[in-house]
Write a protein that holds these residues in place. Sequence first.
Motif, PDB file in Angstrom:
ATOM      1  N   HIS A 216      37.831  99.729  75.446  1.00 37.89           N
ATOM      2  CA  HIS A 216      37.195 100.904  74.868  1.00 37.89           C
ATOM      3  C   HIS A 216      37.770 102.166  75.508  1.00 37.89           C
ATOM      4  CE1 HIS A 216      34.468  98.430  72.630  1.00 37.89           C
ATOM      5  NE2 HIS A 216      34.140  97.775  73.727  1.00 37.89           N
ATOM      6  N   PRO A 217      38.237 103.106  74.671  1.00 38.93           N
ATOM      7  CA  PRO A 217      38.785 104.346  75.228  1.00 38.93           C
ATOM      8  C   PRO A 217      37.691 105.214  75.826  1.00 38.93           C
ATOM      9  CG  PRO A 217      38.845 104.377  72.813  1.00 38.93           C
ATOM     10  CD  PRO A 217      38.317 103.045  73.209  1.00 38.93           C
ATOM     11  N   THR A 218      38.072 106.057  76.781  1.00 35.63           N
ATOM     12  CA  THR A 218      37.107 107.005  77.332  1.00 35.63           C
ATOM     13  C   THR A 218      37.288 108.387  76.711  1.00 35.63           C
ATOM     14  OG1 THR A 218      38.647 107.355  79.138  1.00 35.63           O
ATOM     15  CG2 THR A 218      36.828 105.842  79.557  1.00 35.63           C
ATOM     16  N   ARG A 219      38.443 108.619  76.072  1.00 35.43           N
ATOM     17  CA  ARG A 219      38.628 109.880  75.336  1.00 35.43           C
ATOM     18  C   ARG A 219      39.652 109.647  74.235  1.00 35.43           C
ATOM     19  NH1 ARG A 219      43.321 112.630  77.595  1.00 35.43           N
ATOM     20  NH2 ARG A 219      44.104 111.309  79.268  1.00 35.43           N
ATOM     21  N   GLU A 220      39.695 110.588  73.293  1.00 37.48           N
ATOM     22  CA  GLU A 220      40.640 110.453  72.180  1.00 37.48           C
ATOM     23  C   GLU A 220      41.519 111.691  72.095  1.00 37.48           C
ATOM     24  OE1 GLU A 220      39.090 107.603  68.708  1.00 37.48           O
ATOM     25  OE2 GLU A 220      38.194 109.586  68.697  1.00 37.48           O
ATOM     26  N   VAL A 221      42.748 111.484  71.651  1.00 31.30           N
ATOM     27  CA  VAL A 221      43.686 112.597  71.476  1.00 31.30           C
ATOM     28  C   VAL A 221      44.146 112.579  70.019  1.00 31.30           C
ATOM     29  CG1 VAL A 221      45.888 113.589  72.205  1.00 31.30           C
ATOM     30  CG2 VAL A 221      44.470 112.352  73.862  1.00 31.30           C
ATOM     31  N   LYS A 222      43.973 113.716  69.356  1.00 24.81           N
ATOM     32  CA  LYS A 222      44.394 113.818  67.957  1.00 24.81           C
ATOM     33  C   LYS A 222      45.896 114.057  67.916  1.00 24.81           C
ATOM     34  CE  LYS A 222      43.247 116.431  63.800  1.00 24.81           C
ATOM     35  NZ  LYS A 222      42.217 117.176  63.131  1.00 24.81           N
ATOM     36  N   THR A 223      46.612 113.272  67.113  1.00 24.11           N
ATOM     37  CA  THR A 223      48.069 113.443  67.091  1.00 24.11           C
ATOM     38  C   THR A 223      48.639 112.919  65.762  1.00 24.11           C
ATOM     39  OG1 THR A 223      50.104 112.998  68.320  1.00 24.11           O
ATOM     40  CG2 THR A 223      48.503 111.231  68.267  1.00 24.11           C
TER      41      THR A 223
END
Length: 376
Positions: free
Chosen positions: A217-224
Amino acid sequence: MTNNLILRINGMEVKAREGMTILEAARSAGVFIPTLCYCPGLTSEGACRICLVKIEEKKKLHPACRTPVEDGMVVITDDAEIDRVRRVTLELILSNHDFNCLLCPKSGACRLQALVNRIGFDEKRLNRLKWVARDLPIDTSNPFFDFNPNKCVQCGICIRTCREIVGVDAINMAYRGYQLKVSTFGDKPFKESVCVSCGECVERCPVGALIPKNTQHPTREVKTTCAYCGIGCGLYLGVRGDAIVKARGDHSNPVNRGELCVRGRFGYHFVHSPDRLSSPLVRAYDPLERTLHGINGAAAALGKPVTRPLVKQQGEFVEISWEQAIKYLSSTLVHYKGDQFAGLSSAKCTNEENYLFQKFVRAVMGTNNVDHCARL
Ligand code: SF4
Ligand code: SF4
Ligand code: SF4
């Protein structure tokens, strides 16, 4: 489009458009109706019966996800009778579910778990309903995701996704009664089916039945933007620590509207691969050819003695800087012309970069020997 119908939901006046379902009208007015097999963007099947609601002057309960609104309709979404029916329906779904939530990768994001928390169940009745738990083999054949039929709630979302969004139709329901299950054609492992591993079904499965391999499970997301090809699908990369552990489509992106192919969804591991090239490598020629093709000259042009390791020696590549690589290329390419040369471009470049590349090959190198990895 204008609102042209008026109905009452739980005593509240709600405006709706013709063609909307009760569920859509309720959600647009902020009224919550629980669902399991409903998935926006797919046809509604009304398979799970969790969204049953009452309509005044009609005897039966109706699935909100499939019942179109009518002008003057009076709808109740929540009362003791509806709650009891939803509870029994949920108990029937749970009765053969392998719900070892603590060990399930979907725990915390599972729609069945959320329904249990919201609707609840009667433990004694559930124990009476429980029959021999299913112990079907888990299909781990696909390189990117696993299918655990023991956790499947037979909502059909994966099947509708594959048919209506992806257009592959790789899966369907097979067998009958207690044996009913999601299956590929001929009940073959996923790897041997026509599945293209896009993972759209995995993304939409509401429970832990279709799960990416090695879920973290990710702890943050980056839009790309996906770097795999020139289409440029929008995505969110899920990051944990400094590692990418997940990718999901960006629904607000007009290019892909949230959908991804197998490369965009599961192909992010190359970012952390120890085999990834992070600087250019030179593979030159054997010592005799070196003189012929000017490698000594190239090295000299870089201000390096010829003893510097610019040459592939005994099968080994030598690492150089981008500046050195570009100088080396420009001094080497002058020795080639016409059909002595061929260029292969990359789908990871933009259209503009690919245009410039083919122009360079045709106009400067004087050949039509130019191609692109997307055609291979
Ligand atoms: S699918 Fe949901 S309910 Fe079932 S075990 Fe996993 S988390 Fe629990
Ligand atoms: S991964 Fe894609 S192609 Fe394969 S079954 Fe799922 S939706 Fe269909
Ligand atoms: S695998 Fe998932 S999406 Fe498909 S029917 Fe089962 S629960 Fe629904």
